[in-house]
Design a protein around this motif. Sequence first.
Motif, PDB file in Angstrom:
ATOM      1  N   PRO A  22      -3.886  13.981   4.431  1.00 38.20           N
ATOM      2  CA  PRO A  22      -2.633  14.098   4.152  1.00 38.20           C
ATOM      3  C   PRO A  22      -1.824  13.096   5.042  1.00 38.20           C
ATOM      4  N   ALA A  23      -0.947  12.233   4.351  1.00 37.42           N
ATOM      5  CA  ALA A  23       0.077  11.116   5.002  1.00 37.42           C
ATOM      6  C   ALA A  23       1.194  11.685   5.305  1.00 37.42           C
ATOM      7  N   ALA A  24       1.783  10.931   6.319  1.00 35.40           N
ATOM      8  CA  ALA A  24       3.235  11.511   7.102  1.00 35.40           C
ATOM      9  C   ALA A  24       4.289  10.799   6.319  1.00 35.40           C
ATOM     10  N   GLN A  25       3.902   9.947   5.241  1.00 31.03           N
ATOM     11  CA  GLN A  25       5.039   9.642   4.294  1.00 31.03           C
ATOM     12  C   GLN A  25       4.509   9.666   3.059  1.00 31.03           C
ATOM     13  N   ALA A  26       5.677   9.493   2.278  1.00 28.37           N
ATOM     14  CA  ALA A  26       5.224   9.392   0.539  1.00 28.37           C
ATOM     15  C   ALA A  26       4.495   7.963   0.365  1.00 28.37           C
ATOM     16  N   ILE A  27       3.693   8.199  -0.653  1.00 30.52           N
ATOM     17  CA  ILE A  27       3.106   6.925  -1.269  1.00 30.52           C
ATOM     18  C   ILE A  27       3.320   6.710  -2.648  1.00 30.52           C
ATOM     19  N   ASP A  28       3.416   5.635  -2.903  1.00 32.77           N
ATOM     20  CA  ASP A  28       3.397   5.232  -4.577  1.00 32.77           C
ATOM     21  C   ASP A  28       2.334   4.736  -4.998  1.00 32.77           C
ATOM     22  N   TRP A  29       1.554   5.546  -5.745  1.00 31.03           N
ATOM     23  CA  TRP A  29       0.337   5.391  -6.613  1.00 31.03           C
ATOM     24  C   TRP A  29       0.618   4.354  -7.818  1.00 31.03           C
ATOM     25  N   LEU A  30       0.126   3.163  -8.023  1.00 30.06           N
ATOM     26  CA  LEU A  30       0.365   2.559  -8.970  1.00 30.06           C
ATOM     27  C   LEU A  30      -1.228   2.171  -9.560  1.00 30.06           C
ATOM     28  N   SER A  31      -1.075   1.544 -10.710  1.00 27.65           N
ATOM     29  CA  SER A  31      -2.278   1.076 -11.496  1.00 27.65           C
ATOM     30  C   SER A  31      -2.481  -0.379 -11.346  1.00 27.65           C
ATOM     31  N   HIS A  32      -1.305  -1.276 -11.151  1.00 29.61           N
ATOM     32  CA  HIS A  32      -1.338  -2.640 -11.249  1.00 29.61           C
ATOM     33  C   HIS A  32      -0.410  -2.953 -10.493  1.00 29.61           C
ATOM     34  N   PRO A  33      -0.732  -4.291  -9.704  1.00 33.79           N
ATOM     35  CA  PRO A  33       0.267  -4.732  -8.783  1.00 33.79           C
ATOM     36  C   PRO A  33       1.927  -5.167  -9.449  1.00 33.79           C
ATOM     37  N   THR A  34       1.792  -5.437 -10.858  1.00 35.44           N
ATOM     38  CA  THR A  34       2.858  -5.824 -11.579  1.00 35.44           C
ATOM     39  C   THR A  34       3.847  -4.830 -11.752  1.00 35.44           C
ATOM     40  N   SER A  55      -2.602 -13.022  -8.697  1.00 35.66           N
ATOM     41  CA  SER A  55      -1.516 -13.739  -8.851  1.00 35.66           C
ATOM     42  C   SER A  55      -0.377 -12.819  -8.750  1.00 35.66           C
ATOM     43  N   ALA A  56      -0.336 -11.770  -9.235  1.00 36.02           N
ATOM     44  CA  ALA A  56       0.724 -10.664  -9.068  1.00 36.02           C
ATOM     45  C   ALA A  56       0.823 -10.168  -7.547  1.00 36.02           C
ATOM     46  N   LEU A  57      -0.304 -10.125  -6.961  1.00 38.23           N
ATOM     47  CA  LEU A  57      -0.125  -9.796  -5.284  1.00 38.23           C
ATOM     48  C   LEU A  57       0.486 -11.126  -4.730  1.00 38.23           C
ATOM     49  N   VAL A  58       0.291 -12.025  -5.079  1.00 38.22           N
ATOM     50  CA  VAL A  58       0.641 -13.365  -4.307  1.00 38.22           C
ATOM     51  C   VAL A  58       2.181 -13.540  -4.637  1.00 38.22           C
ATOM     52  N   ALA A  59       2.579 -13.174  -5.840  1.00 36.85           N
ATOM     53  CA  ALA A  59       4.210 -13.071  -6.193  1.00 36.85           C
ATOM     54  C   ALA A  59       4.926 -11.938  -5.261  1.00 36.85           C
ATOM     55  N   PHE A  60       4.135 -10.792  -4.971  1.00 40.51           N
ATOM     56  CA  PHE A  60       4.715  -9.822  -4.147  1.00 40.51           C
ATOM     57  C   PHE A  60       4.841 -10.201  -2.815  1.00 40.51           C
ATOM     58  N   GLN A  61       3.918 -11.041  -2.246  1.00 37.20           N
ATOM     59  CA  GLN A  61       3.620 -11.467  -0.831  1.00 37.20           C
ATOM     60  C   GLN A  61       4.828 -12.591  -0.797  1.00 37.20           C
ATOM     61  N   LYS A  62       5.105 -13.284  -1.641  1.00 36.91           N
ATOM     62  CA  LYS A  62       6.394 -14.539  -1.609  1.00 36.91           C
ATOM     63  C   LYS A  62       7.612 -13.706  -1.407  1.00 36.91           C
ATOM     64  N   LYS A  63       7.561 -12.415  -1.830  1.00 40.45           N
ATOM     65  CA  LYS A  63       8.993 -11.911  -1.569  1.00 40.45           C
ATOM     66  C   LYS A  63       9.062 -11.116  -0.373  1.00 40.45           C
ATOM     67  N   GLY A  64       7.969 -11.188   0.359  1.00 43.51           N
ATOM     68  CA  GLY A  64       7.988 -10.601   1.731  1.00 43.51           C
ATOM     69  C   GLY A  64       7.279  -9.553   1.853  1.00 43.51           C
ATOM     70  N   GLY A  65       6.684  -9.036   0.612  1.00 38.80           N
ATOM     71  CA  GLY A  65       5.503  -7.986   0.934  1.00 38.80           C
ATOM     72  C   GLY A  65       4.136  -8.366   1.722  1.00 38.80           C
ATOM     73  N   VAL A  66       3.641  -7.202   2.319  1.00 38.54           N
ATOM     74  CA  VAL A  66       2.496  -7.192   3.120  1.00 38.54           C
ATOM     75  C   VAL A  66       1.262  -7.025   2.150  1.00 38.54           C
ATOM     76  N   VAL A  67       0.333  -7.800   1.805  1.00 36.64           N
ATOM     77  CA  VAL A  67      -0.825  -7.371   0.856  1.00 36.64           C
ATOM     78  C   VAL A  67      -1.950  -7.157   1.614  1.00 36.64           C
ATOM     79  N   VAL A  68      -2.863  -6.178   1.486  1.00 36.75           N
ATOM     80  CA  VAL A  68      -3.993  -5.532   1.949  1.00 36.75           C
ATOM     81  C   VAL A  68      -4.911  -5.542   0.689  1.00 36.75           C
ATOM     82  N   VAL A  69      -6.110  -5.848   0.466  1.00 39.28           N
ATOM     83  CA  VAL A  69      -6.922  -5.668  -0.433  1.00 39.28           C
ATOM     84  C   VAL A  69      -8.281  -5.203  -0.092  1.00 39.28           C
TER      85      VAL A  69
END
Length: 210
Positions: A22-34, A55-69
Amino acid sequence: IVGMKIALIGNKVQQAEWETRPAAQAIDWLSHPTELTDQTICIDLLFEEKGEHESALVAFQKKGGVVVVNAVAKTCNELPAGFCRLNGWTGFLEKERMELVGENETIRRQLEVAFLNLNRQPEWVQDQIGFIAPRVLCSIINEAYLALSEGVSDKNQIDLAMQLGTNYPMGPFAWAEKIGKAHVLNLLEKLSTESSRYKPASLLKEEVYA
């Protein structure tokens, strides 16, 4: 970190295994980075199988997001700059300690907080193909296939012997099924370019390509 929102991209099997802790905070489960919206951190457990996510993850990163794969069989040099890697193989997602690679110290500090909130202890390791635990496990799986091909015993007995002899939660063949034999073979083939001791067993190849 104020305003930290975490998204995980994964299938139902990965989600079920992850949520055993169990996590200490809520998680958003998605099926695709778009599907990413206002999240600040994305952990893509499907990345190893879904290269088109990049490519979708790179776009997310460019907006300031942190990406772990989930990129067990690649190094950071083979990924877009700034991406972090984790061992996200099925069978390891319920573990308390998770192997991670990341070169940016600021991002690493953010992920330290994020993974602790996710009830995980990040272990920062060297940026090498296969991390540590998958290298060891795939070597064991490969040896089990070699023993099987030599008629030492059958799969069930070899699995049982490993469980009783080493206190492993699963035997090598059960592990291979859980991870996916194609993933095991892919890692062994890449590691075999470094050392012949990782040369994949012919029987493993036969089962993957059958």
